[in-house]
Design a protein around this motif. Sequence first.
Motif, PDB file in Angstrom:
ATOM      1  N   PRO A 103       0.341  -1.394   0.241  1.00 39.11           N
ATOM      2  CA  PRO A 103       0.493   0.227  -0.018  1.00 39.11           C
ATOM      3  C   PRO A 103       0.620   1.818   0.558  1.00 39.11           C
ATOM      4  CG  PRO A 103      -0.123  -1.054   2.176  1.00 39.11           C
ATOM      5  CD  PRO A 103       0.533  -2.095   1.234  1.00 39.11           C
ATOM      6  N   ASP A 104       2.261   1.693   0.452  1.00 36.62           N
ATOM      7  CA  ASP A 104       2.205   2.485   0.127  1.00 36.62           C
ATOM      8  C   ASP A 104       3.333   3.319  -1.134  1.00 36.62           C
ATOM      9  OD1 ASP A 104       3.549   2.474   2.522  1.00 36.62           O
ATOM     10  OD2 ASP A 104       5.606   1.709   2.542  1.00 36.62           O
TER      11      ASP A 104
ATOM     12  N   LEU B 262      19.342   1.311  -4.845  1.00 44.02           N
ATOM     13  CA  LEU B 262      18.308   0.722  -3.235  1.00 44.02           C
ATOM     14  C   LEU B 262      18.672   0.737  -2.415  1.00 44.02           C
ATOM     15  CD1 LEU B 262      15.943  -0.676  -4.285  1.00 44.02           C
ATOM     16  CD2 LEU B 262      16.890  -2.686  -4.826  1.00 44.02           C
ATOM     17  N   ALA B 263      19.955   0.349  -2.023  1.00 43.20           N
ATOM     18  CA  ALA B 263      19.986   0.232  -0.993  1.00 43.20           C
ATOM     19  C   ALA B 263      19.399   1.730   0.233  1.00 43.20           C
ATOM     20  CB  ALA B 263      21.684   0.167  -0.497  1.00 43.20           C
ATOM     21  N   LEU B 264      20.057   3.061  -0.711  1.00 42.26           N
ATOM     22  CA  LEU B 264      19.686   4.106  -0.170  1.00 42.26           C
ATOM     23  C   LEU B 264      18.498   4.492   0.325  1.00 42.26           C
ATOM     24  CD1 LEU B 264      22.993   6.213  -2.224  1.00 42.26           C
ATOM     25  CD2 LEU B 264      22.528   5.879   0.581  1.00 42.26           C
ATOM     26  N   TYR B 265      18.155   4.015  -1.095  1.00 43.32           N
ATOM     27  CA  TYR B 265      16.338   4.290  -1.432  1.00 43.32           C
ATOM     28  C   TYR B 265      15.584   3.521  -0.429  1.00 43.32           C
ATOM     29  CZ  TYR B 265      11.381   3.496  -2.500  1.00 43.32           C
ATOM     30  OH  TYR B 265       9.883   3.953  -3.026  1.00 43.32           O
ATOM     31  N   LEU B 266      15.705   2.097   0.392  1.00 43.72           N
ATOM     32  CA  LEU B 266      15.170   1.344   1.108  1.00 43.72           C
ATOM     33  C   LEU B 266      15.365   1.869   2.459  1.00 43.72           C
ATOM     34  CD1 LEU B 266      15.662  -2.057  -0.300  1.00 43.72           C
ATOM     35  CD2 LEU B 266      13.198  -0.698  -0.217  1.00 43.72           C
ATOM     36  N   VAL B 267      17.291   2.672   2.636  1.00 44.80           N
ATOM     37  CA  VAL B 267      17.344   2.707   4.293  1.00 44.80           C
ATOM     38  C   VAL B 267      16.685   3.805   4.508  1.00 44.80           C
ATOM     39  CG1 VAL B 267      19.415   3.333   5.616  1.00 44.80           C
ATOM     40  CG2 VAL B 267      19.792   1.477   4.068  1.00 44.80           C
TER      41      VAL B 267
ATOM     42  N   SER C 192      10.876   7.131   4.948  1.00 49.12           N
ATOM     43  CA  SER C 192      10.214   8.317   5.921  1.00 49.12           C
ATOM     44  C   SER C 192       9.135   9.135   4.578  1.00 49.12           C
ATOM     45  CB  SER C 192      11.255   9.787   4.739  1.00 49.12           C
ATOM     46  OG  SER C 192      11.390   9.409   3.594  1.00 49.12           O
ATOM     47  N   VAL C 193       9.015   7.571   4.507  1.00 48.20           N
ATOM     48  CA  VAL C 193       7.571   8.072   3.554  1.00 48.20           C
ATOM     49  C   VAL C 193       5.974   6.781   3.727  1.00 48.20           C
ATOM     50  CG1 VAL C 193       7.342   9.459   2.072  1.00 48.20           C
ATOM     51  CG2 VAL C 193       7.831   7.002   0.936  1.00 48.20           C
ATOM     52  N   SER C 194       6.822   6.025   4.132  1.00 49.47           N
ATOM     53  CA  SER C 194       5.802   4.588   4.860  1.00 49.47           C
ATOM     54  C   SER C 194       4.721   4.697   5.473  1.00 49.47           C
ATOM     55  CB  SER C 194       6.918   3.346   4.883  1.00 49.47           C
ATOM     56  OG  SER C 194       6.412   1.892   5.053  1.00 49.47           O
ATOM     57  N   LEU C 195       3.806   3.932   5.496  1.00 51.08           N
ATOM     58  CA  LEU C 195       2.758   4.338   6.103  1.00 51.08           C
ATOM     59  C   LEU C 195       3.187   3.058   7.684  1.00 51.08           C
ATOM     60  CD1 LEU C 195      -0.484   2.889   3.434  1.00 51.08           C
ATOM     61  CD2 LEU C 195       0.206   5.107   4.738  1.00 51.08           C
TER      62      LEU C 195
ATOM     63  N   MET D 258      15.237   9.590   8.584  1.00 55.86           N
ATOM     64  CA  MET D 258      15.464  11.171   8.284  1.00 55.86           C
ATOM     65  C   MET D 258      13.596  11.215   8.170  1.00 55.86           C
ATOM     66  SD  MET D 258      18.512  11.878   6.117  1.00 55.86           S
ATOM     67  CE  MET D 258      19.876  11.654   6.705  1.00 55.86           C
ATOM     68  N   SER D 259      13.234  12.912   8.286  1.00 57.69           N
ATOM     69  CA  SER D 259      12.108  12.281   7.747  1.00 57.69           C
ATOM     70  C   SER D 259      12.359  13.301   6.786  1.00 57.69           C
ATOM     71  CB  SER D 259      11.571  13.881   8.180  1.00 57.69           C
ATOM     72  OG  SER D 259      12.075  15.538   7.860  1.00 57.69           O
ATOM     73  N   VAL D 260      10.671  12.913   5.272  1.00 52.91           N
ATOM     74  CA  VAL D 260      11.211  12.731   4.137  1.00 52.91           C
ATOM     75  C   VAL D 260      11.279  14.577   3.906  1.00 52.91           C
ATOM     76  CG1 VAL D 260       8.998  14.119   3.820  1.00 52.91           C
ATOM     77  CG2 VAL D 260       9.956  13.474   2.033  1.00 52.91           C
ATOM     78  N   ASP D 261      11.457  15.582   4.193  1.00 52.08           N
ATOM     79  CA  ASP D 261      11.715  16.998   3.814  1.00 52.08           C
ATOM     80  C   ASP D 261      13.149  16.313   4.252  1.00 52.08           C
ATOM     81  OD1 ASP D 261       9.038  17.861   4.175  1.00 52.08           O
ATOM     82  OD2 ASP D 261       9.050  18.169   5.704  1.00 52.08           O
ATOM     83  N   THR D 262      13.952  16.279   4.984  1.00 46.60           N
ATOM     84  CA  THR D 262      15.794  16.041   5.025  1.00 46.60           C
ATOM     85  C   THR D 262      16.013  15.345   4.428  1.00 46.60           C
ATOM     86  OG1 THR D 262      14.884  16.433   8.070  1.00 46.60           O
ATOM     87  CG2 THR D 262      17.358  16.064   6.595  1.00 46.60           C
ATOM     88  N   VAL D 263      15.560  14.301   3.880  1.00 44.08           N
ATOM     89  CA  VAL D 263      15.504  13.273   2.806  1.00 44.08           C
ATOM     90  C   VAL D 263      15.607  14.148   1.103  1.00 44.08           C
ATOM     91  CG1 VAL D 263      15.579  11.714   1.666  1.00 44.08           C
ATOM     92  CG2 VAL D 263      14.923  11.323   3.746  1.00 44.08           C
ATOM     93  N   LEU D 264      14.446  14.686   1.626  1.00 43.29           N
ATOM     94  CA  LEU D 264      14.913  15.306   0.244  1.00 43.29           C
ATOM     95  C   LEU D 264      15.818  16.526   0.360  1.00 43.29           C
ATOM     96  CD1 LEU D 264      11.227  16.517  -0.696  1.00 43.29           C
ATOM     97  CD2 LEU D 264      12.578  14.830  -2.191  1.00 43.29           C
TER      98      LEU D 264
END
Length: 384
Positions: free
Chosen positions: A116-117, A177-182, A187-190, A197-203
Amino acid sequence: MTATLSPSSTSAPPKRSPSWAVFGLANLAVVTAVTLATWYLLADPQTSPWNFYPLPFNAALFWAILFVVFMGFNCEFAGFDRLGQPTRGIAILGTTAVFAVAVTWLLANGLGRLFPDFAADRADGLGYFAGALFVLFGFGTWVMAVLNWKHWPWTTLGLRQPLVGLCEIAFIAVPTLALYLVLGLPSVSLSATDPLMSVDTVLGWFYSIVVSVILTGQTLDNWPWRIFGGERNPRAVALASTVGNVVLGTAIYFVMVPLVEILVGSVATAELGDAIHQFPAQLGVCWAFWMIFWANAFGNRPTRFGDGRNLLLRAALTFGLAVVTFLIYYRFAAEHVLHEPVVAGDLHGNALGFLDWLVLWTLLYVVGFQSFGLRRWAPSVAGS
C-alpha cells in the motif's frame, strides 16, 4: 555545442555566426516555450484537461529524467546516435515518455496492489511519490558514475558502449536501492515508525549531494576530485568524489537552509515549520537547471581564462541565476503564470516540479534533439 562552419567558395564574405550568448539565449527561448506549452497541456491546475498535478505528473517527470540519464549519460545515446535529426530526438522523446508513464503506472497499479505504500489511491498521491522517491537517489549515484567517476571501472576494463552503460546501470542499482530502502522509503512508508530522517530532510539533504555532483563533475570539470589521481588513478578519483560529494553536499545543505529562510521570509518560514528542510532541494533544483543548461547551451563559459578563474566564474554565475530563478518562481511565476496553489505565506508551487520539467526539456531539446533548428547557425568559435 559548437559546429564548424566552412567558408563560402564564392567571392562573398562568409556570414558571421551568432555569438555563443545568442545561441544559448535562443536555446533558452525554445526550451522555455516548449516547457510552458506542455505544462499548460499536461500539468497546469487551471488549463490542463487532466488532473495530473502534482501527482502523478511529478512522478512520471522524475522517471523521465532518470531514463534520459540512463540513455544519455550512462549509455551515451548508443543506438540513438546512428539516427539523424530530428529522427534521433523524436526517438529519444518517444522512448522517454513510454518509459516514464509505464514505470509510474506499474509501480502505482502493480506494486501498489501488493504494498500500500505505492498504491495509486493513497491520499495526496503519496503512493506515486513513494515510488518516484527512488529517482532522487538515482540522480546522485548514476550521474556521479558518469561525471565524477568517468565510467570507471568499465572503461578501464576495455568495455565499449552500450555495454559500459548497461554494466554501470546494473551495478550502481545496488547501492542506489540500498539508499532508497534505508533513507527514502521509511520516510514515506505507512508502516515505518522511526525513520532515520523525515522526508523533508531526505529531500533537502540528498538533493544537496546531487547539486555537489553536478557542480564538481560538470561546472568545475571534476575539480577538486581530479587532483587525487586524474587519468593515472581513476579509482582514487572515484573514491575521493564519492566521499567528497557527501561531505560537500552536506555542507551545501547546511548553508542552504538559512539562505532559503532569508529568501522566503520569516512568515513563510514559520508556516513551513520542519518543511523548510526540504527547501535546499527547491533552491538546489534551480541551480541544477542552470548548471545543466549552461554547460549544454552556453558551452560552459568562460573557457578562455585560467582554470581557477573559469571555474569560479561558472559557479558564481550559475548560482546567481539560480537564486534569481528561485525568487521569480516563488514570488511571481508559480502563482500568476503556472497557477499553482499556495504552500505557505505568499509562496506558491513546488520548484521540484516545474524546474525539473525545465531540466527534462533541456535534456530532450538541447542534448537529445541537439538544438535542432538552431545547430545550423551555432557559433563556431569556442573561446570566450
